[in-house]
Write an enzyme that holds these catalytic residues in place. Structure first.
Site, PDB file in Angstrom:
ATOM      1  N   GLU A 113      -4.904  -1.036 -11.402  1.00  0.00           N
ATOM      2  CA  GLU A 113      -6.241  -0.504 -11.709  1.00  0.00           C
ATOM      3  C   GLU A 113      -6.578  -0.659 -13.183  1.00  0.00           C
ATOM      4  O   GLU A 113      -7.689  -1.002 -13.550  1.00  0.00           O
ATOM      5  CB  GLU A 113      -6.334   0.976 -11.299  1.00  0.00           C
ATOM      6  CG  GLU A 113      -6.399   1.209  -9.803  1.00  0.00           C
ATOM      7  CD  GLU A 113      -5.061   1.060  -9.099  1.00  0.00           C
ATOM      8  OE1 GLU A 113      -4.036   0.923  -9.794  1.00  0.00           O
ATOM      9  OE2 GLU A 113      -5.047   1.070  -7.857  1.00  0.00           O
ATOM     10  N   HIS A 128      -4.548  11.574  -2.242  1.00  0.00           N
ATOM     11  CA  HIS A 128      -5.667  10.692  -1.900  1.00  0.00           C
ATOM     12  C   HIS A 128      -6.948  11.454  -1.588  1.00  0.00           C
ATOM     13  O   HIS A 128      -7.829  10.918  -0.917  1.00  0.00           O
ATOM     14  CB  HIS A 128      -5.291   9.829  -0.684  1.00  0.00           C
ATOM     15  CG  HIS A 128      -4.333   8.731  -0.998  1.00  0.00           C
ATOM     16  ND1 HIS A 128      -3.275   8.405  -0.207  1.00  0.00           N
ATOM     17  CD2 HIS A 128      -4.280   7.880  -2.034  1.00  0.00           C
ATOM     18  CE1 HIS A 128      -2.593   7.398  -0.737  1.00  0.00           C
ATOM     19  NE2 HIS A 128      -3.185   7.061  -1.857  1.00  0.00           N
TER      20      HIS A 128
END
Lengths: 329, 359
Positions: free
Chosen positions: A63, A132
């Site tokens: 990322e 998550h």
């Protein structure tokens, strides 16, 4: 009234991406699984076939690397749309976003603009467990130099992207993961772009301002329906832009209704709800008939089992209960 | 021209896809056929376990599950080389290694069923780390554990596993780099199964091998046939021995193939061809070791059948134990947050209990 058509939130995002790619040759999309896979939430499915690997770019699994490269490409004259699969993974790119994208204009004495758009799914409600299911939008809303927006409706999902791409500053777009399959109206044709400066009153009401954004909007609207049956008339405000906050709309509403209930899926301590409550207290204190209330997530890692996940996050009945409490009923 | 440094990456393989030896110098441990049969049996039970897990998920009794189909040689090879006092820091599909270390299938089911009590291992070493769903973070934790061993002068090794995609992460490089710089007893195994969800290996890096990333960090580096358990085990044995004796860490790239979907939430048919998967099945690690054992008269169809039946019975027992586990009460979400709950959260806990009772 102009013609509309019904599409899903996911389709709205996809149409917006496609429109941006067609209209502006500087636009490209990159991120994990955006190409062949069509995006973790299928927002970019079909775009690789239409636009090719140069403009729909699957990236290495890092990322920090692809957000940083997106920032670099933006500085270099492109208009990248970077998809971070979820806000949870954006933590790996925080240094790039907070310490670089948000500060480079300042650090360069105005020489450098970073017109990057970073999209990410956010929120709980899909049984994806603690790592998550974060709702950390307020972390981004905390940072000067960034604009943070949260499309809660299909029309906003369709329209905010183009507006964000016109912005010379970094924009982070938060798409709540429970919204993708929801359906709603968008204009049948013509201009889709929407303003991203103002909050929207999604339901007018006289008794109570229900202030929320993103995935909580539909819960707030459902709660308002229930409360209407009890003759509590809620005004539901969708913040839309989390930074900068449209204080004017919020305060005007509270001055009309004299009561405020803020629904925010983030954790209460240090939340966006806290910021809004503080602004109301600072600027509309004497207009209030009752203390400001908040419905936030329980301050625990979001649990996986459905019964615990629901217990931990704002729900229609907890919003209704809080509203009743605020009306002393 | 002068050369600053030269490197090469060894590729290690003992058995070809048909289970035939490709070299003569087999490692010592392969002479113990009983042990080799034990390894094979665990590979089979891991596969039976995996099939059962997917069936549970498909029938709504398990949450999203990450299959290990095709990784059995790599995983059992890793687990079987380690000592109990070593630390395993897995990602989220290394069941073969974990079962070898004593993790019970019911614990894996609990975890993927959404109950973190599954990470509280009853038989496996408590010092082993929990499954790491965030990609690559466990590598740094393993480097930290290795640092602790070194500081305390213990002859223990930290082993972390990561995928080909994860090896693109800064955390992975940070971990192997500190291990190289500080000579830490770390063994990092890249289980290269060719696919990071939909992203193929070629998109992860321009490097010829993933193993060579270890060279950049000053570690030993080797690439092995990850479907050949003998190769995996030999590379692990060597790496663990070096690390244990203070000679430094190793990066092992185990080249394998993810025969299943990334997780049950994925459908790999969307991005890779059936022909590719079919071809990969010809390199099936289970079939390979079985063929070798049969050639040594150490295994046969009758034993295979008996063992599979035993595995089925074992897994049924595990599934029952899992399904009988009572769901956690609402206050559980507060109970594993701090050693002692702060007052403001204790209040939220009480509210949650009251709300629950109100319903």
């Amino acid at each position: 009234m102009s013609a509309t058509r019904r599409i899903t939130y996911r389709e709205a995002v996809r149409e917006a991406l496609r429109e941006a790619l067609l209209r502006d040759p500087r636009v490209f999309l990159m991120g994990e699984d955006v190409g062949r896979y069509g995006g973790a939430y299928a927002c970019s499915s079909g775009l690789l076939a239409e636009f090719g690997e140069e403009r729909i770019r699957d990236t290495p699994l890092s990322e920090s690397a692809f957000v940083g490269a997106g920032i670099g490409a933006a500085i270099g004259g492109m208009r990248p749309i970077v998809e971070v699969m979820t806000i949870n993974f954006s933590l790996l790119a925080l240094d790039q976003i907070v310490n670089n994208a948000a500060t480079l204009r300042h650090m360069s004495g105005g020489q450098i603009a970073v017109p990057v758009v970073i999209r990410m799914a956010t929120g709980a409600g899909r049984q994806l467990a603690a790592q998550h299911s974060h709702s950390l939008e307020c972390w981004y809303a905390h940072v000067p130099g960034i604009r943070a927006v949260a499309p809660a409706t299909i029309a906003d999902a369709r329209g905010m992207l183009w507006t964000a791409l016109q912005e010379p500053n970094p924009v982070v777009i938060f798409e709540h993961a429970t919204l993708y399959s929801d359906e709603g109206e968008v204009p049948a044709g013509g201009e889709f772009a929407v303003d991203i400066d103002r909050a929207a009153i999604r339901r007018a009401g006289a008794d109570l301002s229900l202030i929320t954004y993103g995935g909580s909007l539909k819960k707030a609207l459902a709660a308002a329906e229930t409360l209407a049956g009890e003759r509590i008339d809620c005004e539901v405000i969708d913040l839309r832009t989390l930074r900068p906050l449209d204080e004017e709309t919020l305060l005007a509403s509270v001055r009309r209704t004299h009561r405020a209930l803020i629904v925010d899926e983030g954790w209460r301590s240090g939340s966006l709800a806290g910021e809004i409550a503080a602004r109301i207290a600072e600027q509309a204190f004497f207009d209030l008939d009752a203390p400001v209330r908040r419905v936030c997530s329980a301050e625990v890692p979001i649990p996986y089992p459905r019964h615990l996940e629901e217990a931990a996050t704002p729900q229609v009945d907890t919003i209704v209960a809080a509203a009743r409490g605020l009306m002393r009923r | 021209m002068s050369i600053a440094a030269t490197f090469e990456i060894e590729y290690l393989q003992y058995l070809d896809p048909e289970g035939k030896p490709v070299r003569k110098d087999f490692p010592e441990f392969t002479r113990d056929l009983d042990h080799m049969v034990e390894l094979y049996k665990l590979m089979v039970s891991t596969r039976v376990f995996d099939t059962k897990s997917i069936a549970l998920q498909r029938t709504g009794k398990l949450g999203t599950y990450a299959s290990c189909l095709g990784h059995e040689a790599a995983h059992v090879g890793i687990g079987s080389a380690m000592r109990r006092e070593d630390v395993l820091a897995p990602s989220y599909r290394e069941y073969g290694a974990q079962l070898y270390r004593g993790v019970q299938p019911r614990e894996v089911y609990l975890y993927w069923g959404g109950d973190e009590r599954g990470n509280d291992f009853q038989n496996a070493p408590k010092h082993d780390f929990a499954w790491s769903v965030p990609i690559g973070t466990q590598c740094l934790h393993a480097a930290g554990a290795a640092l602790a061993f070194k500081i305390r002068g213990e002859q223990r090794v930290a082993v972390c596993t990561i995928g080909d995609g994860g090896s693109s992460k800064g955390d992975f490089y940070g971990a192997i780099n500190i291990a190289g710089a500080q000579n830490l007893p770390l063994v990092a195994v890249i289980v290269n199964n060719q696919w990071a969800i939909s992203v193929p290996r070629r998109i992860q890096t321009g490097a010829k091998t993933l193993a060579q990333k270890g060279l950049a960090a000053g570690l030993f580096a080797i690439q092995v046939d990850g479907n050949d358990i003998i190769a995996v085990r030999k590379a692990m044995d060597d790496a663990l021995a070096r690390a244990r004796s203070g000679q430094g860490g190793t990066v092992i790239e185990a080249v394998t193939y993810r025969l299943g979907d990334h997780t049950t939430a994925d459908d790999a048919r969307r991005y890779r061809s059936e022909a590719e998967v079919k071809e990969a099945w010809t390199r099936d690690p289970v079939k390979r070791l079985r063929a070798w054992l049969e050639s040594k008269k150490a295994w046969d169809a009758k034993k295979e059948e008996a063992w599979k039946a035993e595995c089925e019975a074992w897994m049924d027992e595990e599934v029952n134990a899992y399904l009988k586990t009572r769901a956690q009460p609402v206050e559980a979400m507060f109970d594993y947050l701090y050693a002692e709950l702060p007052a403001d959260l204790a209040q939220q806990r009480e509210q949650a209990i009251a709300l629950e009772r109100g319903h």
